[in-house]
Scaffold this motif. Structure first.
Motif, mmCIF file in Angstrom:
data_model
loop_
_atom_site.group_PDB
_atom_site.id
_atom_site.type_symbol
_atom_site.label_atom_id
_atom_site.label_comp_id
_atom_site.label_asym_id
_atom_site.label_seq_id
_atom_site.Cartn_x
_atom_site.Cartn_y
_atom_site.Cartn_z
ATOM 1 N N ARG A 132 0.835 -1.198 0.000
ATOM 2 C CA ARG A 132 0.000 0.000 0.000
ATOM 3 C C ARG A 132 0.872 1.252 0.000
ATOM 4 O O ARG A 132 1.718 1.425 0.886
ATOM 5 C CB ARG A 132 -0.913 0.005 1.238
ATOM 6 C CG ARG A 132 -2.006 -1.044 1.181
ATOM 7 C CD ARG A 132 -2.678 -1.260 2.522
ATOM 8 N NE ARG A 132 -1.780 -1.915 3.487
ATOM 9 C CZ ARG A 132 -1.522 -3.217 3.492
ATOM 10 N NH1 ARG A 132 -2.059 -4.008 2.583
ATOM 11 N NH2 ARG A 132 -0.696 -3.733 4.393
ATOM 12 N N LEU A 133 0.665 2.103 -1.005
ATOM 13 C CA LEU A 133 1.262 3.424 -1.037
ATOM 14 C C LEU A 133 0.140 4.432 -0.854
ATOM 15 O O LEU A 133 -0.983 4.220 -1.348
ATOM 16 C CB LEU A 133 1.980 3.682 -2.363
ATOM 17 C CG LEU A 133 3.463 3.267 -2.443
ATOM 18 C CD1 LEU A 133 3.640 1.776 -2.203
ATOM 19 C CD2 LEU A 133 4.055 3.653 -3.796
ATOM 20 N N ARG A 139 -6.595 8.614 4.701
ATOM 21 C CA ARG A 139 -6.989 8.273 6.066
ATOM 22 C C ARG A 139 -7.560 6.866 6.041
ATOM 23 O O ARG A 139 -8.120 6.432 5.032
ATOM 24 C CB ARG A 139 -8.054 9.236 6.615
ATOM 25 C CG ARG A 139 -7.636 10.667 6.696
ATOM 26 C CD ARG A 139 -8.540 11.514 7.602
ATOM 27 N NE ARG A 139 -9.916 11.075 7.677
ATOM 28 C CZ ARG A 139 -10.888 11.416 6.829
ATOM 29 N NH1 ARG A 139 -10.601 12.176 5.787
ATOM 30 N NH2 ARG A 139 -12.127 11.005 7.004
ATOM 31 N N PHE A 140 -7.416 6.187 7.162
ATOM 32 C CA PHE A 140 -7.877 4.808 7.259
ATOM 33 C C PHE A 140 -8.709 4.659 8.533
ATOM 34 O O PHE A 140 -8.396 5.254 9.567
ATOM 35 C CB PHE A 140 -6.689 3.845 7.312
ATOM 36 C CG PHE A 140 -5.789 3.926 6.109
ATOM 37 C CD1 PHE A 140 -5.949 3.068 5.039
ATOM 38 C CD2 PHE A 140 -4.776 4.881 6.052
ATOM 39 C CE1 PHE A 140 -5.128 3.149 3.926
ATOM 40 C CE2 PHE A 140 -3.947 4.964 4.941
ATOM 41 C CZ PHE A 140 -4.122 4.098 3.887
ATOM 42 N N ALA A 181 -2.366 9.397 7.380
ATOM 43 C CA ALA A 181 -1.357 8.752 6.552
ATOM 44 C C ALA A 181 -0.033 8.642 7.296
ATOM 45 O O ALA A 181 0.663 7.622 7.204
ATOM 46 C CB ALA A 181 -1.174 9.544 5.249
ATOM 47 N N GLU A 182 0.309 9.681 8.038
ATOM 48 C CA GLU A 182 1.568 9.669 8.784
ATOM 49 C C GLU A 182 1.590 8.536 9.805
ATOM 50 O O GLU A 182 2.571 7.796 9.913
ATOM 51 C CB GLU A 182 1.766 11.016 9.491
ATOM 52 C CG GLU A 182 3.043 11.101 10.312
ATOM 53 C CD GLU A 182 3.182 12.421 11.038
ATOM 54 O OE1 GLU A 182 4.261 12.659 11.627
ATOM 55 O OE2 GLU A 182 2.218 13.216 11.054
ATOM 56 N N GLU A 183 0.495 8.380 10.574
ATOM 57 C CA GLU A 183 0.433 7.292 11.550
ATOM 58 C C GLU A 183 0.390 5.940 10.848
ATOM 59 O O GLU A 183 1.022 4.968 11.308
ATOM 60 C CB GLU A 183 -0.788 7.441 12.455
ATOM 61 C CG GLU A 183 -0.863 6.342 13.520
ATOM 62 C CD GLU A 183 -2.091 6.422 14.403
ATOM 63 O OE1 GLU A 183 -2.228 5.554 15.297
ATOM 64 O OE2 GLU A 183 -2.925 7.332 14.202
ATOM 65 N N ALA A 184 -0.338 5.868 9.752
ATOM 66 C CA ALA A 184 -0.432 4.601 9.006
ATOM 67 C C ALA A 184 0.947 4.126 8.569
ATOM 68 O O ALA A 184 1.262 2.933 8.639
ATOM 69 C CB ALA A 184 -1.342 4.777 7.795
ATOM 70 N N GLY A 188 2.917 0.730 10.123
ATOM 71 C CA GLY A 188 3.033 -0.325 9.132
ATOM 72 C C GLY A 188 1.766 -0.627 8.363
ATOM 73 O O GLY A 188 1.714 -1.618 7.622
ATOM 74 N N LEU A 189 0.755 0.215 8.482
ATOM 75 C CA LEU A 189 -0.474 -0.013 7.730
ATOM 76 C C LEU A 189 -0.250 0.276 6.248
ATOM 77 O O LEU A 189 -0.863 -0.351 5.382
ATOM 78 C CB LEU A 189 -1.587 0.874 8.307
ATOM 79 C CG LEU A 189 -3.036 0.443 8.060
ATOM 80 C CD1 LEU A 189 -3.962 1.118 9.064
ATOM 81 C CD2 LEU A 189 -3.505 0.752 6.659
ATOM 82 N N VAL A 190 0.612 1.252 5.945
ATOM 83 C CA VAL A 190 1.029 1.489 4.559
ATOM 84 C C VAL A 190 2.539 1.360 4.478
ATOM 85 O O VAL A 190 3.262 1.570 5.458
ATOM 86 C CB VAL A 190 0.586 2.884 4.039
ATOM 87 C CG1 VAL A 190 -0.920 3.031 4.105
ATOM 88 C CG2 VAL A 190 1.269 4.011 4.797
#
Length: 271
Positions: A132-133, A139-140, A181-184, A188-190
């Motif tokens: 995932r990029l 946001r997730f 996005a930064e936290e993801a 390791g979510l992205v």
């Protein structure tokens, strides 16, 4: 190939499935799910495909279920619960589950290009991809609990813990909170966050890199990684040996060895 809700193309061994409901933030409707299955069916017949990119038109990757369009129907079913209503909802959830299972079962690399919010089912579609990029605006959220539903949907309780660990996953599954996005990227979510203007080029470059590698070897690597997530070391070693041995006899391996010795770029053919 063009469908009502998705765009499908193949270029130089890389396929793209683009969610195309920008006016609805690419939210999930039965018609969109049906078009995704049609696209995946068509891609199965395209033997030249070696990598798949999932992306979206507009400012959102996928806003999850189309709650506005569904709300009246759901309220009516809740007011008059029946066996038929339950069966209809179960069929809908099964179709969504089958979509995730189908994406996870693709033998070649699948890359999600997350250009904005990926919420609820949209988050799980992204999680079903291998890599995932995301852009800074992504946001997730596994937001099901915020509308009185379980986060145990579309593989979320399977995929998210494997991506970020059980503790972090449970925090997100139980609260439904948004992840920037930064936290993801941090958890390791992205895999990485790239500027909006660079997303298409970065994804295309990564897809081309994957597509240039031997397909049989990549398929074996994906299969082993999936199966060994719950295997013992002994089972892992045995499976790896079973997958690796036939590859020594493949044309791709011979080509890879010759290219290495001749100091040139290999031309893999997937056999």
């Amino acid at each position: 190939m063009k469908l009502d809700n998705v765009l499908v193309s193949v270029d130089d061994h890389v396929a793209s499935i683009t969610l195309n409901r920008p006016d609805k933030r690419n939210s999930i409707r039965p018609e969109l799910v049906a078009d995704l299955f049609t696209a995946l069916d068509w891609l199965e017949s395209q033997v030249e495909v070696r990598c798949l990119v999932i992306d979206a038109v507009g400012p959102a990757f996928c806003a999850g279920a189309d709650l506005k369009d569904f709300s009246e129907e759901w309220v009516e079913r809740a007011a008059r619960p029946s066996g038929e209503a339950i069966r209809g909802l179960l069929e809908m959830m099964t179709a969504l589950s089958d979509l995730v299972f189908r994406l996870r079962g693709i033998s070649y690399p699948v890359i999600a290009a997350v250009n904005g919010p990926a919420m609820g089912g949209g988050c799980n579609i992204a999680l079903a991809c291998d890599i995932r990029l995301a852009t800074p605006s992504a946001r997730f959220a596994s937001s099901f609990v915020k509308i009185g539903l379980s986060s145990a949907a579309m593989g979320g309780t399977y995929l998210l813990p494997r991506a970020i660990g059980e503790g972090r996953a449970l925090e997100l599954l139980l609260t439904g909170r948004d992840v920037t996005a930064e936290e993801a990227e941090r958890i390791g979510l992205v895999n990485r966050v790239v500027p909006d203007e660079d997303l298409a080029d970065e994804v295309r470059s990564l897809a081309a890199e994957c597509a240039a590698l031997p397909p049989l070897a990549l398929a074996a690597t994906k299969r082993a990684t999936r199966l060994n997530a719950t295997a013992t070391l002994e089972q892992t070693l045995a499976l790896e040996a079973q997958l690796q041995a036939p590859l020594f006899l493949s044309s791709d391996h011979q080509e890879g060895m010759l290219a290495f010795l001749e100091k040139r770029r290999p031309a893999f053919e997937g056999r």
